[in-house]
Write an enzyme that holds these catalytic residues in place. Structure first.
Site, short mmCIF file in Angstrom:
data_model
loop_
_atom_site.label_atom_id
_atom_site.label_comp_id
_atom_site.label_asym_id
_atom_site.label_seq_id
_atom_site.Cartn_x
_atom_site.Cartn_y
_atom_site.Cartn_z
N HIS A 56 8.14 3.43 9.30
CA HIS A 56 7.89 2.49 10.40
C HIS A 56 6.63 2.94 11.15
O HIS A 56 6.49 4.13 11.45
CB HIS A 56 9.09 2.43 11.35
N LYS A 113 24.23 -12.81 1.45
CA LYS A 113 23.55 -11.51 1.45
C LYS A 113 24.28 -10.52 0.53
O LYS A 113 23.66 -9.72 -0.17
CB LYS A 113 23.49 -10.97 2.88
N SER A 136 0.83 -1.21 0.00
CA SER A 136 0.00 0.00 0.00
C SER A 136 0.86 1.26 0.00
O SER A 136 0.51 2.27 -0.64
CB SER A 136 -0.98 0.01 1.18
C1 GRF Z 1 3.55 -0.82 6.89
O1 GRF Z 1 2.86 -0.73 8.10
C2 GRF Z 1 4.96 -0.32 7.05
O2 GRF Z 1 5.07 0.77 7.91
C3 GRF Z 1 5.63 -1.51 7.66
O3 GRF Z 1 5.09 -2.61 6.98
C4 GRF Z 1 3.79 -2.28 6.50
C5 GRF Z 1 3.78 -2.48 5.02
O4 GRF Z 1 2.52 -2.22 4.46
N1 GRF Z 1 7.07 -1.38 7.59
P1 GRF Z 1 2.36 -2.05 2.90
O5 GRF Z 1 3.00 -3.28 2.26
O6 GRF Z 1 3.05 -0.78 2.49
O7 GRF Z 1 0.89 -2.01 2.66
#
Ligand code: GRF
Length: 208
Positions: A115, A71, A18
């Site tokens: 985050h 990695k 999203s």
């Molecule tokens: C979001 O809450 C982001 O902050 C976290 O993981 C989630 C990812 O959601 N790091 P999306 O894939 O962007 O919908």
């Protein structure tokens, strides 16, 4: 990167996407007029973000770590593609993996993350559940530059939201999500206009 040309952005994601979609659509609509989302990199096979990005006309590549010996090799392969596409900056958007030295050194101060908490509170997984379990009345979102530690680099922007007694991880996540999108768009707009300057742990916003 010249401040005259659009910021060529790669978005790294692992799942739903999203945030990736919000960034891509903001660029398409002119809200992020100086950002060009060029590429989505996904570390999981069959994650929804890949199809969603392609449906918006953005190249999406599945680059899965288990297909590489280390990695370093995994990040080296990503770096090659980023160089081929002349990428200027990277937005981590639900990318469920620590970025290592290969990418951090190549894109020093040019990788952002979002985050869903007010860092340094509640880093890591299930930040929304951590906030509820701790009993805080206010939580929020943080956009920050990325360093080698998890959810740790200099803070670019934070926005707060209330936590209500009846909240669940689900309801709080739903309240935070549009705020995440907004904060990410504002931060990328500032980066694309050359407005962000890092001084130690502090990010200074310059006026246009
Ligand atoms: C979001 O809450 C982001 O902050 C976290 O993981 C989630 C990812 O959601 N790091 P999306 O894939 O962007 O919908």
């Amino acid at each position: 990167m010249s401040t005259d040309s659009p910021l060529r952005l790669a978005i790294f994601a692992s799942g739903r996407g999203s945030n990736a979609m919000a960034i891509i659509r903001a660029a398409r609509s002119g809200r992020l007029s100086r950002v060009e989302p060029v590429l989505v990199v996904c570390d999981k096979s069959e994650a929804p973000v890949v199809g969603r990005a392609r449906a918006e006309g953005v190249e999406a590549r599945e680059i899965v770590p288990r297909n590489f010996s280390s990695k370093e090799a995994y990040e080296g392969a990503i770096l090659e593609i980023l160089k081929e596409r002349s990428i200027d900056a990277v937005a981590l958007a639900g990318y469920m993996r620590l970025v290592g030295p290969v990418l951090i050194e190549a894109f020093s101060d040019r990788i952002m993350n979002i985050h869903p908490s007010l860092l340094p509170s509640f880093p890591g997984l299930h930040a929304q559940r951590q906030a509820i379990d701790y009993g805080v009345r206010v939580t929020g979102v943080t956009v920050h530059f990325v360093d080698l530690l998890m959810d740790h680099g200099p803070v670019i922007l934070q926005k707060s939201v209330p936590v209500f007694p009846e909240d669940t991880e689900e309801t709080l996540s739903q309240r935070l999500l549009p705020i995440e999108h907004e904060a990410y768009i504002e931060s990328l707009d500032a980066l694309s206009r050359g407005r962000l300057r890092i001084e130690g742990r502090r990010v200074l916003w310059q006026q246009d």
